[in-house]
Scaffold this active site. Structure first.
Site, PDB file in Angstrom:
ATOM      1  N   ASN A  90       1.120  -3.774  -4.769  1.00 39.05           N
ATOM      2  CA  ASN A  90       0.133  -2.900  -5.396  1.00 39.05           C
ATOM      3  C   ASN A  90      -0.930  -2.269  -4.502  1.00 39.05           C
ATOM      4  O   ASN A  90      -1.533  -1.268  -4.877  1.00 39.05           O
ATOM      5  CB  ASN A  90      -0.609  -3.663  -6.503  1.00 39.05           C
ATOM      6  N   ARG A 133      -9.646  -6.618  -8.498  1.00 37.89           N
ATOM      7  CA  ARG A 133      -8.621  -6.537  -7.450  1.00 37.89           C
ATOM      8  C   ARG A 133      -8.988  -5.605  -6.285  1.00 37.89           C
ATOM      9  O   ARG A 133      -8.248  -5.516  -5.313  1.00 37.89           O
ATOM     10  CB  ARG A 133      -7.279  -6.094  -8.069  1.00 37.89           C
ATOM     11  N   ARG A 184      -2.608   2.402 -15.116  1.00 33.93           N
ATOM     12  CA  ARG A 184      -3.338   2.028 -13.920  1.00 33.93           C
ATOM     13  C   ARG A 184      -3.626   3.237 -13.022  1.00 33.93           C
ATOM     14  O   ARG A 184      -4.763   3.518 -12.693  1.00 33.93           O
ATOM     15  CB  ARG A 184      -2.547   0.969 -13.132  1.00 33.93           C
ATOM     16  N   HIS A 213       2.938  -0.738 -15.429  1.00 30.64           N
ATOM     17  CA  HIS A 213       3.239  -0.194 -14.098  1.00 30.64           C
ATOM     18  C   HIS A 213       4.662   0.368 -14.158  1.00 30.64           C
ATOM     19  O   HIS A 213       5.512  -0.205 -14.856  1.00 30.64           O
ATOM     20  CB  HIS A 213       3.270  -1.312 -13.035  1.00 30.64           C
ATOM     21  N   ASP A 215       6.936  -0.091 -12.138  1.00 32.68           N
ATOM     22  CA  ASP A 215       7.905  -1.109 -11.706  1.00 32.68           C
ATOM     23  C   ASP A 215       8.249  -2.132 -12.793  1.00 32.68           C
ATOM     24  O   ASP A 215       9.057  -3.020 -12.575  1.00 32.68           O
ATOM     25  CB  ASP A 215       7.427  -1.809 -10.427  1.00 32.68           C
ATOM     26  N   CYS A 309       6.984  -7.044  -7.876  1.00 35.71           N
ATOM     27  CA  CYS A 309       5.541  -7.037  -7.553  1.00 35.71           C
ATOM     28  C   CYS A 309       5.183  -8.020  -6.460  1.00 35.71           C
ATOM     29  O   CYS A 309       4.122  -7.901  -5.852  1.00 35.71           O
ATOM     30  CB  CYS A 309       4.695  -7.436  -8.749  1.00 35.71           C
TER      31      CYS A 309
HETATM   32  N1  ARG Z   1      -1.922  -9.477 -12.799  1.00 36.14           N
HETATM   33  C1  ARG Z   1      -1.550  -8.363 -11.991  1.00 36.14           C
HETATM   34  C2  ARG Z   1      -2.203  -7.102 -12.494  1.00 36.14           C
HETATM   35  O1  ARG Z   1      -2.346  -6.958 -13.689  1.00 36.14           O
HETATM   36  C3  ARG Z   1      -0.060  -8.213 -11.969  1.00 36.14           C
HETATM   37  C4  ARG Z   1       0.420  -7.115 -11.067  1.00 36.14           C
HETATM   38  C5  ARG Z   1       1.896  -7.007 -11.068  1.00 36.14           C
HETATM   39  N2  ARG Z   1       2.319  -6.027 -10.139  1.00 36.14           N
HETATM   40  C6  ARG Z   1       3.172  -5.042 -10.407  1.00 36.14           C
HETATM   41  N3  ARG Z   1       3.494  -4.269  -9.420  1.00 36.14           N
HETATM   42  N4  ARG Z   1       3.634  -4.821 -11.592  1.00 36.14           N
HETATM   43  O2  ARG Z   1      -2.615  -6.254 -11.740  1.00 36.14           O
END
Ligand code: ARG
Length: 315
Positions: A90, A133, A184, A213, A215, A309
């Site tokens: 990410n 994050r 996101r 996401h 992915d 991920c």
């Molecule tokens: N808990 C993380 C978030 O919500 C999980 C990220 C998972 N990553 C992904 N590339 N789908 O950001």
């Protein structure tokens, strides 16, 4: 160039420049992994539920699966206070510039510029949507700078949400970027990336919170094949996928929603590392000549992520 509708797309993958597929895998150790806050639908009800020892064993299993399929794994240590840092897809978008651009822009252009167009390896830094994050990104900035990548900070500095390879995905072997948005990543991030890289970007809108996401609902396998869950896309988005991929394998809803079957990774064009129990998806993969490699990522699924991920691919 940014594309949003099929009617504006008059080319296929063959018209896109060839780019070598990444041959290296980056992973981040899980000793600080946990569910401490809720920033996606899967995390609800999971605070404090992670078994760290089990998570470590599962992480080791994913690492082994990459190594056994011939992909060397480089490790960045997780940092205290960043329970989601283990999801290292990410924080960046690694870029391998195609040969023609690399040669064409060559020595005539300002050699000293950190973002000169002649650099073959670059990494676009993310601007994480969730405040919790944001400060994961500098760890990966350092990793890629140390690996002699040109680090592109424009999206971060513009303060426009972008979550790296969680939402942006290279078409295997081609200079063509898939760009998810809706939860996101802010689509304006792709305008900045296009200005920096001059790359065709196809936008895909996401509107089901379980698939926050790109992915989580699309897994590119090779130039012609992908796995996808149709319900996560608008019909025009799904039609665009079918335009570029000869075969889009439909993942059944239960496997997509509950087992993150689309959050798999096919790094070598043959082996597909995938959450175990995705029986129908694995059957379809075999029928199309791929070899599923099943691993358990159950602890990480509590946080909304699986195999894809948990790694970053780079060159
Ligand atoms: N808990 C993380 C978030 O919500 C999980 C990220 C998972 N990553 C992904 N590339 N789908 O950001």
């Amino acid at each position: 160039m940014i594309y949003r509708d099929l009617s504006a797309i008059d080319f296929g993958t063959q018209a896109c420049l060839a780019v070598p597929r990444p041959e290296r895998v980056l992973m981040t150790t899980p000793e600080h992994f946990d569910v401490e806050y809720v920033i996606n639908a899967h995390m609800a009800g999971q605070i404090g539920n992670v078994d760290r020892n089990l998570a470590r064993r599962q992480w080791d299993g994913v690492r082994r699966a990459f190594e056994e399929t011939g992909m060397p794994v480089t490790v960045v240590d997780g940092a205290e206070g960043f329970p989601d840092m283990v999801f290292c897809a990410n924080q960046t978008l690694p870029v391998r510039t195609p040969e023609r651009t690399a040669q064409g822009a060559g020595s005539a252009q300002g050699a000293g510029s950190a973002q000169s167009a002649d650099s073959a390896h670059r990494a676009v830094l993310s601007r994480m949507y969730a405040l919790q994050r944001r400060l994961e990104v500098p760890y990966f900035q350092k990793f890629f700078a140390d690996a002699d990548y040109d680090v592109i900070e424009d999206v971060t500095l513009a303060d426009i949400a972008f979550e790296g390879m969680g939402d942006a995905m290279w078409h295997p072997g081609r200079w063509l970027l898939w760009g998810g948005y809706g939860f996101r990543t802010n689509p304006a991030a792709y305008d900045i990336i296009d200005r920096q890289l001059d790359v065709p970007i196809v936008l895909l809108y996401l509107d089901d919170p379980d698939f926050y996401h790109l992915d989580t609902c699309l897994c590119v396998l090779d130039e012609d094949h992908a796995l996808a869950f149709p319900g996560a896309f608008e019909s025009c988005g799904y039609d665009i996928l079918k335009h570029f991929f000869k075969v889009v394998i439909e993942v059944p809803e239960r496997e997509a929603r509950e087992l993150f079957a689309c959050n798999a990774t096919c790094a070598d064009g043959k082996h597909v590392i995938i959450q175990e129990g995705s029986t129908e998806t694995c059957r379809q993969l075999r029928a199309h000549g791929f070899t599923p490699v099943e691993v358990d990522t159950g602890e990480f699924m509590k946080s909304g992520g699986s195999v894809y991920c948990m790694k970053q691919l780079f060159w």
